[in-house]
Design a protein around this motif. Structure first.
Motif, PDB file in Angstrom:
ATOM      1  N   ALA A   2       0.840  -1.205   0.000  1.00 40.90           N
ATOM      2  CA  ALA A   2       0.000   0.000   0.000  1.00 40.90           C
ATOM      3  C   ALA A   2       0.863   1.239   0.000  1.00 40.90           C
ATOM      4  N   SER A   3       0.402   2.253  -0.686  1.00 43.62           N
ATOM      5  CA  SER A   3       1.138   3.518  -0.719  1.00 43.62           C
ATOM      6  C   SER A   3       1.088   4.203   0.627  1.00 43.62           C
ATOM      7  N   ALA A   4       2.043   5.123   0.847  1.00 39.92           N
ATOM      8  CA  ALA A   4       2.081   5.845   2.122  1.00 39.92           C
ATOM      9  C   ALA A   4       0.814   6.645   2.342  1.00 39.92           C
ATOM     10  N   SER A   5       0.309   7.261   1.248  1.00 41.68           N
ATOM     11  CA  SER A   5      -0.914   8.067   1.396  1.00 41.68           C
ATOM     12  C   SER A   5      -2.098   7.213   1.783  1.00 41.68           C
ATOM     13  N   ALA A   6      -2.153   5.978   1.243  1.00 39.77           N
ATOM     14  CA  ALA A   6      -3.255   5.080   1.594  1.00 39.77           C
ATOM     15  C   ALA A   6      -3.181   4.689   3.054  1.00 39.77           C
ATOM     16  N   ILE A   7      -1.925   4.455   3.530  1.00 43.43           N
ATOM     17  CA  ILE A   7      -1.757   4.059   4.930  1.00 43.43           C
ATOM     18  C   ILE A   7      -2.201   5.185   5.857  1.00 43.43           C
ATOM     19  N   VAL A   8      -1.946   6.439   5.439  1.00 42.93           N
ATOM     20  CA  VAL A   8      -2.304   7.573   6.297  1.00 42.93           C
ATOM     21  C   VAL A   8      -3.794   7.840   6.271  1.00 42.93           C
ATOM     22  N   THR A   9      -4.403   7.761   5.073  1.00 41.21           N
ATOM     23  CA  THR A   9      -5.802   8.186   4.958  1.00 41.21           C
ATOM     24  C   THR A   9      -6.800   7.102   5.306  1.00 41.21           C
ATOM     25  N   ALA A  10      -6.431   5.820   5.164  1.00 36.11           N
ATOM     26  CA  ALA A  10      -7.405   4.759   5.429  1.00 36.11           C
ATOM     27  C   ALA A  10      -7.965   4.805   6.843  1.00 36.11           C
ATOM     28  N   PRO A  11      -7.109   4.960   7.888  1.00 37.37           N
ATOM     29  CA  PRO A  11      -7.683   5.023   9.234  1.00 37.37           C
ATOM     30  C   PRO A  11      -8.575   6.227   9.447  1.00 37.37           C
ATOM     31  N   GLU A  12      -8.346   7.303   8.641  1.00 39.63           N
ATOM     32  CA  GLU A  12      -9.125   8.516   8.850  1.00 39.63           C
ATOM     33  C   GLU A  12     -10.525   8.411   8.263  1.00 39.63           C
ATOM     34  N   ARG A  13     -10.682   7.468   7.308  1.00 44.83           N
ATOM     35  CA  ARG A  13     -11.989   7.373   6.663  1.00 44.83           C
ATOM     36  C   ARG A  13     -13.054   6.847   7.622  1.00 44.83           C
ATOM     37  N   ALA A  14     -12.682   5.867   8.476  1.00 40.52           N
ATOM     38  CA  ALA A  14     -13.665   5.253   9.372  1.00 40.52           C
ATOM     39  C   ALA A  14     -14.291   6.275  10.322  1.00 40.52           C
ATOM     40  N   PRO A  15     -13.469   7.108  11.026  1.00 42.67           N
ATOM     41  CA  PRO A  15     -14.103   8.131  11.875  1.00 42.67           C
ATOM     42  C   PRO A  15     -14.988   9.081  11.086  1.00 42.67           C
ATOM     43  N   ALA A  16     -14.566   9.429   9.877  1.00 37.94           N
ATOM     44  CA  ALA A  16     -15.389  10.333   9.061  1.00 37.94           C
ATOM     45  C   ALA A  16     -16.714   9.684   8.704  1.00 37.94           C
ATOM     46  N   ARG A  17     -16.673   8.412   8.361  1.00 41.12           N
ATOM     47  CA  ARG A  17     -17.922   7.698   8.031  1.00 41.12           C
ATOM     48  C   ARG A  17     -18.833   7.620   9.248  1.00 41.12           C
ATOM     49  N   ARG A  18     -18.224   7.355  10.394  1.00 40.96           N
ATOM     50  CA  ARG A  18     -19.042   7.251  11.610  1.00 40.96           C
ATOM     51  C   ARG A  18     -19.701   8.586  11.941  1.00 40.96           C
ATOM     52  N   ARG A  19     -18.983   9.675  11.725  1.00 38.09           N
ATOM     53  CA  ARG A  19     -19.573  10.985  12.020  1.00 38.09           C
ATOM     54  C   ARG A  19     -20.677  11.324  11.038  1.00 38.09           C
ATOM     55  N   ARG A  20     -20.487  10.926   9.772  1.00 34.40           N
ATOM     56  CA  ARG A  20     -21.579  11.130   8.811  1.00 34.40           C
ATOM     57  C   ARG A  20     -22.796  10.313   9.205  1.00 34.40           C
ATOM     58  N   ALA A  21     -22.553   9.096   9.682  1.00 32.41           N
ATOM     59  CA  ALA A  21     -23.666   8.254  10.130  1.00 32.41           C
ATOM     60  C   ALA A  21     -24.375   8.890  11.330  1.00 32.41           C
ATOM     61  N   ASP A  22     -23.604   9.510  12.228  1.00 29.26           N
ATOM     62  CA  ASP A  22     -24.208  10.215  13.368  1.00 29.26           C
ATOM     63  C   ASP A  22     -25.133  11.329  12.889  1.00 29.26           C
ATOM     64  N   LEU A  23     -24.698  12.064  11.881  1.00 26.39           N
ATOM     65  CA  LEU A  23     -25.515  13.165  11.359  1.00 26.39           C
ATOM     66  C   LEU A  23     -26.779  12.640  10.681  1.00 26.39           C
ATOM     67  N   VAL A  24     -26.654  11.492  10.011  1.00 22.73           N
ATOM     68  CA  VAL A  24     -27.845  10.886   9.407  1.00 22.73           C
ATOM     69  C   VAL A  24     -28.846  10.504  10.492  1.00 22.73           C
ATOM     70  N   VAL A  25     -28.353   9.904  11.562  1.00 16.38           N
ATOM     71  CA  VAL A  25     -29.244   9.519  12.674  1.00 16.38           C
ATOM     72  C   VAL A  25     -29.867  10.761  13.296  1.00 16.38           C
ATOM     73  N   LEU A  26     -29.086  11.823  13.434  1.00 19.49           N
ATOM     74  CA  LEU A  26     -29.616  13.074  13.983  1.00 19.49           C
ATOM     75  C   LEU A  26     -30.752  13.598  13.112  1.00 19.49           C
ATOM     76  N   ALA A  27     -30.588  13.498  11.792  1.00 21.93           N
ATOM     77  CA  ALA A  27     -31.647  13.933  10.882  1.00 21.93           C
ATOM     78  C   ALA A  27     -32.888  13.063  11.026  1.00 21.93           C
ATOM     79  N   VAL A  28     -32.693  11.765  11.217  1.00 21.06           N
ATOM     80  CA  VAL A  28     -33.830  10.861  11.435  1.00 21.06           C
ATOM     81  C   VAL A  28     -34.562  11.229  12.721  1.00 21.06           C
ATOM     82  N   GLU A  29     -33.799  11.550  13.767  1.00 12.68           N
ATOM     83  CA  GLU A  29     -34.416  11.976  15.030  1.00 12.68           C
ATOM     84  C   GLU A  29     -35.283  13.213  14.820  1.00 12.68           C
ATOM     85  N   ALA A  30     -34.736  14.198  14.123  1.00 12.08           N
ATOM     86  CA  ALA A  30     -35.488  15.430  13.878  1.00 12.08           C
ATOM     87  C   ALA A  30     -36.761  15.148  13.087  1.00 12.08           C
TER      88      ALA A  30
END
Length: 462
Positions: A2-30
């Motif tokens: 894997a490239s260095a950029s992939a190694i750096v960015t891959a772990p960052e994608r999961a938190p970003a996805r989780r936060r987007r999922a949180d916002l989706v749930v927040l919209a469902v709540e509203a």
């Protein structure tokens, strides 16, 4: 490789996805809250018998401010600005004391938005409440022995609505206060606030005892700024939530005598509300998560529960008979008209307004963690240990959610759940510890804003 950029960015994608999922749930709540309010308005306009002018809440529309308003804003700002940092750094005893004091200040200031009399001192003195019956209790043993005879409505000596709807322990709390010279609406209202605020101590104590000290600290600000504090001050359900939380906390702490004391409190909780049979799900999780002496704790707690049950039974109150008659009394009143098809989902919107917008994203993370632990355990053929390893911030909220689902589907909780489910809402919020630490302040802003909006736009009824 894997490239260095992939190694750096891959772990960052999961938190970003989780936060987007949180916002989706927040919209469902509203959307859920908006749908419940909109459909409720339409049903009320048609005279559908919701008996809740501001459905899904049992309240009426009445925008107002009061002399508790600046105090509530001040408490909210203080907790949001300093509370998160203090929760991480303060000494444990100081944190617990501060959590209780903050919860008292928050609950009391919200109550005083409606004024001293209407918001606190007079809340428990109306005909439907427990204090209405206190002057007539001159012989406690006789009242217990004849309690079930007065549950059904449309007879000359029928109990008031809240007294009839609960086992006698709820009434006894206020009778005992009166017996020791602390009678009257003001004292009863203050008792609800002062005792109800101990939830901000009991829940963290339980989490710490169950091996989650960081989570114990993280949840304190969320418990302090609980939107459900609108109903803690002042209703008996605030005290009920505190009794349940204290019982579970004692069950979590090591030592058989402590577990027995927890059993006594949980046994007494059965005589505060018939619905607290569902607290058994939380108690089992606490016992399963204890680091040691689970069987001894189970036996000690069971003995404590049995002692209370035996005492009430010997005094003449049969719990099962009371429950049978309460179901009949329930359908003698508004429950016969309140439509199940609306309340079975609108109740969840009311719960969101009680627990706050952090609930949905926090529960989503708890469910995700439970699913991951289950998959891992299944692969290793160690399902039980893997699920236990998910910890209290996963299992306690899921147990509370299971209890709420049972209460909701039963049809015996149609409306008013914003206060009735307070004892479960505080354990649902344990999942808030799973939210990213750097977002806690923003979620707390949402929690405080929810409480302030409800309390200033509506005239809530306990």
């Amino acid at each position: 490789m894997a490239s260095a950029s992939a190694i750096v960015t891959a772990p960052e994608r999961a938190p970003a996805r989780r936060r987007r999922a949180d916002l989706v749930v927040l919209a469902v709540e509203a959307a859920l809250v908006a749908a419940a309010a909109g459909v409720g308005y339409a049903l009320n306009a048609r005279g559908a018998g919701l008996y809740a002018d501001a459905a899904p809440l049992y309240a009426t529309w009445d925008p107002h401010v009061g002399w508790g308003t600046p105090a509530a804003l001040l408490v909210a700002v203080a907790v949001v600005w300093w509370g998160v940092r203090l929760a991480r750094t303060a000494r444990w005893a100081v944190l617990l004391a501060g959590g209780w004091l903050g919860s008292v200040a928050w609950t009391l200031s919200l109550a005083l938005v409606d004024g001293w009399s209407a918001g606190l001192a007079g809340r428990l003195t109306v005909q439907a409440e427990y204090l209405h019956e206190v002057p007539g209790i001159t012989d406690i043993p006789a009242a217990l022995a004849g309690f079930t005879d007065r549950i059904l409505d449309f007879q000359p000596d029928s109990w008031s609505t809240h007294t009839a709807g609960h086992p006698p322990g709820a009434l006894l709390l206020f009778v005992w206060l009166d017996r020791v010279g602390l009678g009257g609406g003001a004292v009863a209202g203050l008792a609800c606030v002062l005792v109800g605020a101990t939830v901000a101590v009991s829940v963290p104590v339980a989490l710490r005892a169950l091996g989650a000290p960081d989570a114990a600290r993280a949840v304190v600000p969320f418990l302090v700024l609980l939107p459900g504090a609108v109903w803690v001050g002042a209703s008996g359900d605030g005290i009920f939530a505190a009794v349940v939380a204290a019982g579970l906390a004692l069950l979590a702490v090591r030592g058989p005598w402590v577990a027995a004391a927890g059993g006594v409190l949980l046994g007494f909780a059965l005589y505060l509300s018939y619905g607290f049979v569902l607290v058994g799900a939380l108690a089992l999780v606490v016992l399963a998560l204890r680091p040691a002496s689970r069987l001894r704790a189970l036996l000690a707690a069971g003995a404590g529960v049995a002692t209370v049950v035996l005492a009430f039974t010997l005094a003449g109150f049969a719990w099962w008979e009371g429950y049978r008659l309460v179901v009949e009394r329930y359908y003698q009143g508004w429950a016969a008209e309140r439509p199940y098809g609306y309340w079975v989902w609108a109740n969840l919107a009311a719960l969101l307004l009680c627990a706050g917008p952090a609930l949905g994203p926090a529960l989503r993370r708890a469910v995700s963690a439970a699913a991951a632990a289950t998959r891992a355990g299944w692969r290793r053929a160690e399902l039980t240990s893997a699920v236990r390893g998910a910890g209290p911030t996963v299992l306690l909220p899921l147990a509370a959610a299971l209890a709420v689902a049972g209460a909701d589907l039963s049809g015996l909780s149609k409306a008013e759940v914003e206060r009735i489910w307070l004892p479960f809402a505080v354990w649902l919020l344990v999942a808030a510890a799973r939210l990213p630490a750097e977002t806690h302040r923003w979620w707390l802003v949402g929690q405080a804003a929810t409480a302030l909006a409800v309390n200033h736009l509506l005239w809530t009824v306990s």
